[in-house]
Scaffold this active site. Sequence first.
Site, PDB file in Angstrom:
ATOM      1  N   SER A   8      33.154  91.573  -0.953  1.00 22.26           N
ATOM      2  CA  SER A   8      32.829  92.097  -2.469  1.00 22.26           C
ATOM      3  C   SER A   8      31.912  93.131  -2.659  1.00 22.26           C
ATOM      4  O   SER A   8      30.888  93.083  -2.151  1.00 22.26           O
ATOM      5  CB  SER A   8      32.297  90.979  -3.137  1.00 22.26           C
ATOM      6  N   HIS A  33      37.512  92.852  -2.365  1.00 25.68           N
ATOM      7  CA  HIS A  33      37.226  92.052  -3.733  1.00 25.68           C
ATOM      8  C   HIS A  33      36.468  93.048  -4.721  1.00 25.68           C
ATOM      9  O   HIS A  33      35.278  93.411  -4.275  1.00 25.68           O
ATOM     10  CB  HIS A  33      36.673  90.721  -3.415  1.00 25.68           C
ATOM     11  N   ASP A  35      34.575  93.138  -8.365  1.00 27.30           N
ATOM     12  CA  ASP A  35      34.198  92.394  -9.472  1.00 27.30           C
ATOM     13  C   ASP A  35      34.052  93.319 -10.684  1.00 27.30           C
ATOM     14  O   ASP A  35      33.039  94.092 -10.686  1.00 27.30           O
ATOM     15  CB  ASP A  35      32.929  91.510  -9.090  1.00 27.30           C
ATOM     16  N   MET A  37      33.037  93.066 -14.561  1.00 29.95           N
ATOM     17  CA  MET A  37      32.213  92.050 -15.666  1.00 29.95           C
ATOM     18  C   MET A  37      31.897  93.015 -16.871  1.00 29.95           C
ATOM     19  O   MET A  37      31.664  94.101 -16.853  1.00 29.95           O
ATOM     20  CB  MET A  37      30.890  91.718 -14.934  1.00 29.95           C
ATOM     21  N   HIS A  66      39.031  91.085  -9.691  1.00 32.00           N
ATOM     22  CA  HIS A  66      38.608  89.639 -10.348  1.00 32.00           C
ATOM     23  C   HIS A  66      37.964  90.136 -11.704  1.00 32.00           C
ATOM     24  O   HIS A  66      36.747  90.564 -11.693  1.00 32.00           O
ATOM     25  CB  HIS A  66      37.509  89.304  -9.401  1.00 32.00           C
ATOM     26  N   MET A  68      35.871  89.578 -14.778  1.00 36.14           N
ATOM     27  CA  MET A  68      35.200  88.572 -15.565  1.00 36.14           C
ATOM     28  C   MET A  68      34.996  89.041 -16.858  1.00 36.14           C
ATOM     29  O   MET A  68      33.965  89.644 -17.441  1.00 36.14           O
ATOM     30  CB  MET A  68      33.812  88.453 -14.855  1.00 36.14           C
ATOM     31  N   MET A 137      35.657  79.283  -8.112  1.00 28.82           N
ATOM     32  CA  MET A 137      34.199  79.957  -8.188  1.00 28.82           C
ATOM     33  C   MET A 137      33.381  78.868  -7.688  1.00 28.82           C
ATOM     34  O   MET A 137      33.220  77.863  -8.322  1.00 28.82           O
ATOM     35  CB  MET A 137      33.554  80.437  -9.573  1.00 28.82           C
ATOM     36  N   ASP A 175      34.946  82.050  -3.832  1.00 27.54           N
ATOM     37  CA  ASP A 175      34.150  83.192  -4.511  1.00 27.54           C
ATOM     38  C   ASP A 175      32.773  82.686  -4.701  1.00 27.54           C
ATOM     39  O   ASP A 175      32.918  82.156  -5.727  1.00 27.54           O
ATOM     40  CB  ASP A 175      35.033  83.831  -5.565  1.00 27.54           C
TER      41      ASP A 175
HETATM   42  C1  DX5 Z   1      30.173  86.456  -8.672  1.00 28.14           C
HETATM   43  C2  DX5 Z   1      31.414  87.498  -8.031  1.00 28.14           C
HETATM   44  C3  DX5 Z   1      31.391  87.380  -6.527  1.00 28.14           C
HETATM   45  C4  DX5 Z   1      30.272  87.723  -6.020  1.00 28.14           C
HETATM   46  C5  DX5 Z   1      30.070  87.052  -4.670  1.00 28.14           C
HETATM   47  O1  DX5 Z   1      30.308  86.529 -10.161  1.00 28.14           O
HETATM   48  O2  DX5 Z   1      32.521  86.960  -8.541  1.00 28.14           O
HETATM   49  O3  DX5 Z   1      32.643  87.875  -6.128  1.00 28.14           O
HETATM   50  O4  DX5 Z   1      30.236  89.144  -5.775  1.00 28.14           O
HETATM   51  O5  DX5 Z   1      29.063  87.480  -4.180  1.00 28.14           O
HETATM   52  P1  DX5 Z   1      28.117  86.546  -3.187  1.00 28.14           P
HETATM   53  O6  DX5 Z   1      29.124  86.420  -1.986  1.00 28.14           O
HETATM   54  O7  DX5 Z   1      26.707  87.438  -2.834  1.00 28.14           O
HETATM   55  O8  DX5 Z   1      27.848  85.173  -3.712  1.00 28.14           O
HETATM   56 ZN    ZN Z   2      34.436  87.852  -7.531  1.00 26.35          ZN
END
Ligand code: DX5
Ligand code: ZN
Length: 218
Positions: A8, A33, A35, A37, A66, A68, A137, A175
């Site tokens: 990620s 990956h 993310d 948000m 991903h 969010m 998650m 994840d």
């Molecule tokens: C959290 C994200 C993850 C995050 C994982 O909201 O969706 O993808 O980046 O990070 P680590 O591996 O540090 O938990």
């Molecule tokens: Zn993620």
Amino acid sequence: MAHKIAPSILAADFSNLQSACDIIENSSADWYHIDVMDGVFVPNISFGMPVIKAIKPLSTKPFDVHLMIVDPDRYINDFKAVGADILTVHYEACNHLHRTLQAIKAEGMKAGVALNPHTSVSVLEDVIKDIDLVCLMSVNPGFGGQSFIEQTYDKVLKLKRMIKESGATTLIEIDGGVTSANAKRLTDAGADVLVAGSFVFKSSDPKNTCNELKDLVS
Ligand code: DX5
Ligand code: ZN
């Protein structure tokens, strides 16, 4: 089966994303990956389309995006346009999940659904054959570097059973909080893809850490 590793980039150095891409490109990582948000669905804001667009030319491996964000249907074609190969939406953010999945696939992307830790895998029973990837998650979404929630193992077993019984080919992705300490147990339980943010990018040698994680589950 060769399990996949998806570092990620949330945990990477944002002032040098070129270096993060080099690590992913030159290691045995399988996917990026990414993310996204929105500060509404989760209590944090990360980055959006311009950043994804900027790193796409630096990459050859699939982009696992991903989302969010609330009401992700608004941006499905935008994420396709900037280079998403797999687009994952949250079950908790979609009023008409079946329609959303069809819209993602109509754009030529693989369709993923993420479940928060409190959401039972059973909510996907009637739509599992339409899903290319379920992202379980294993932390509450919003931040990297959190501790892995142990209940996830049971969810993987339950989801794997559901996928097998329905004859679906859905991949299971984990994840949050993935490290070398839980990776093997997760793949033994049925996980296909492991996301790793901090464990890879906060280590002293991210490329090597990534390769070691891959070897552990190969
Ligand atoms: C959290 C994200 C993850 C995050 C994982 O909201 O969706 O993808 O980046 O990070 P680590 O591996 O540090 O938990
Ligand atoms: Zn993620």
